[in-house]
Scaffold this motif. Structure first.
Motif, PDB file in Angstrom:
ATOM      1  N   LEU A  63       0.997  -1.130   0.034  1.00  0.00           N
ATOM      2  CA  LEU A  63       0.041  -0.019   0.015  1.00  0.00           C
ATOM      3  C   LEU A  63       0.876   1.361   0.040  1.00  0.00           C
ATOM      4  N   VAL A  64       2.165   1.307   0.336  1.00  0.00           N
ATOM      5  CA  VAL A  64       3.064   2.483   0.463  1.00  0.00           C
ATOM      6  C   VAL A  64       4.512   2.065  -0.220  1.00  0.00           C
ATOM      7  N   LYS A 121      13.107  -1.536   1.524  1.00  0.00           N
ATOM      8  CA  LYS A 121      12.853  -2.747   1.212  1.00  0.00           C
ATOM      9  C   LYS A 121      12.439  -3.249  -0.149  1.00  0.00           C
ATOM     10  N   ASN A 122      12.939  -2.148  -0.933  1.00  0.00           N
ATOM     11  CA  ASN A 122      12.720  -2.294  -2.322  1.00  0.00           C
ATOM     12  C   ASN A 122      11.087  -2.863  -2.769  1.00  0.00           C
ATOM     13  N   VAL A 123      10.267  -2.177  -2.281  1.00  0.00           N
ATOM     14  CA  VAL A 123       8.702  -2.432  -2.496  1.00  0.00           C
ATOM     15  C   VAL A 123       8.016  -1.265  -2.537  1.00  0.00           C
ATOM     16  N   TYR A 124       7.104  -1.302  -3.667  1.00  0.00           N
ATOM     17  CA  TYR A 124       6.518  -0.090  -3.726  1.00  0.00           C
ATOM     18  C   TYR A 124       4.838  -0.138  -3.997  1.00  0.00           C
ATOM     19  N   LEU A 165       5.736 -12.046   8.809  1.00  0.00           N
ATOM     20  CA  LEU A 165       5.290 -12.465   7.475  1.00  0.00           C
ATOM     21  C   LEU A 165       6.031 -12.236   6.361  1.00  0.00           C
ATOM     22  N   ILE A 166       6.277 -13.267   5.619  1.00  0.00           N
ATOM     23  CA  ILE A 166       7.312 -13.392   4.474  1.00  0.00           C
ATOM     24  C   ILE A 166       6.437 -13.211   3.203  1.00  0.00           C
ATOM     25  N   VAL A 167       6.621 -12.162   2.406  1.00  0.00           N
ATOM     26  CA  VAL A 167       5.978 -11.996   1.081  1.00  0.00           C
ATOM     27  C   VAL A 167       7.088 -11.926   0.118  1.00  0.00           C
ATOM     28  N   ASP A 168       6.562 -12.791  -1.257  1.00  0.00           N
ATOM     29  CA  ASP A 168       7.566 -12.578  -2.277  1.00  0.00           C
ATOM     30  C   ASP A 168       6.998 -11.781  -3.556  1.00  0.00           C
ATOM     31  N   TYR A 169       7.743 -10.772  -3.994  1.00  0.00           N
ATOM     32  CA  TYR A 169       7.243  -9.949  -4.941  1.00  0.00           C
ATOM     33  C   TYR A 169       8.136 -10.231  -6.227  1.00  0.00           C
ATOM     34  N   ASP A 170       7.887 -11.271  -7.041  1.00  0.00           N
ATOM     35  CA  ASP A 170       8.518 -11.452  -8.109  1.00  0.00           C
ATOM     36  C   ASP A 170      10.249 -11.862  -7.813  1.00  0.00           C
TER      37      ASP A 170
END
Length: 187
Positions: free
Chosen positions: A52-53, A58-61, A82-87
């Motif tokens: 959302l932000v 963390k290199n996530v947008y 929580l671990i989330v995989d963004y590609d």
């Protein structure tokens, strides 16, 4: 597959659809299923989530969609993670950072601008009448690369395709008049 809704509120809004779709695509299998309760949402391994932000550290947008790949239960020294995989970019969220993500089975049409999905499900109901405009529905329809499913009320679809969006003014009237005068050779 992506559900796109005109609004967050209402029976066919993003907030109501996300837990329903989550229970279809990623149901709780047993009492031993790992979950994190973030207040507004329960997250499970395999859930689709939306950042959302912007978080450059963390290199996530904002707008990126990822999949929950891990849950680390709380310990006496640290809260749950929580671990989330963004590609391929795995992000570790501490419990107090979970407000920066949300479930992404359903998103708003506005959030989906610039994205494409193989299949889009578009619920249209009169409950979202104030958002039913031709340009918004066009945006939703054109997010589908291969397959589109439109569900809901025929009257809502009719309203959406016959209602033009209001022209928005983003600058003040004196500026517009000045530009018009210059264009006419009067200024």
């Amino acid at each position: 597959m992506q559900v796109l809704a005109p609004m967050y509120r209402g029976v066919a809004g993003v907030d109501a659809l996300n837990p329903l779709v989550q229970d279809i695509f990623n149901p709780k299998k047993s009492d031993r299923t790992k979950e994190i309760d973030a207040g507004d949402h329960l997250y499970r391994i395999g859930d689709k989530v939306l950042q959302l932000v912007n978080n450059p550290e963390k290199n996530v947008y904002n707008g990126e969609i990822g999949i929950v790949t891990g849950i680390q239960p709380a310990t006496k020294d640290d809260g749950a993670h929580l671990i989330v995989d963004y590609d391929g970019n795995e992000i570790d969220y501490a419990h107090n950072e979970l407000k920066s993500i949300t479930l992404a089975y359903a998103t708003s049409i506005h959030k989906a601008q610039g994205s494409e999905f193989d299949m889009v499900i578009l619920p249209l109901t009169m409950a979202s009448r104030r958002m039913l405009k031709r340009n918004l529905v066009y945006t939703a329809i054109t997010r589908a690369k291969k397959f589109l499913i439109m569900i809901g009320e025929l009257e809502a679809f009719d309203v959406a395709v016959t209602t033009m969006a209001d022209n928005r003014r983003t600058v003040g009237r004196p500026f517009v008049q000045s530009v018009q005068a210059r264009a006419a050779g009067n200024g």
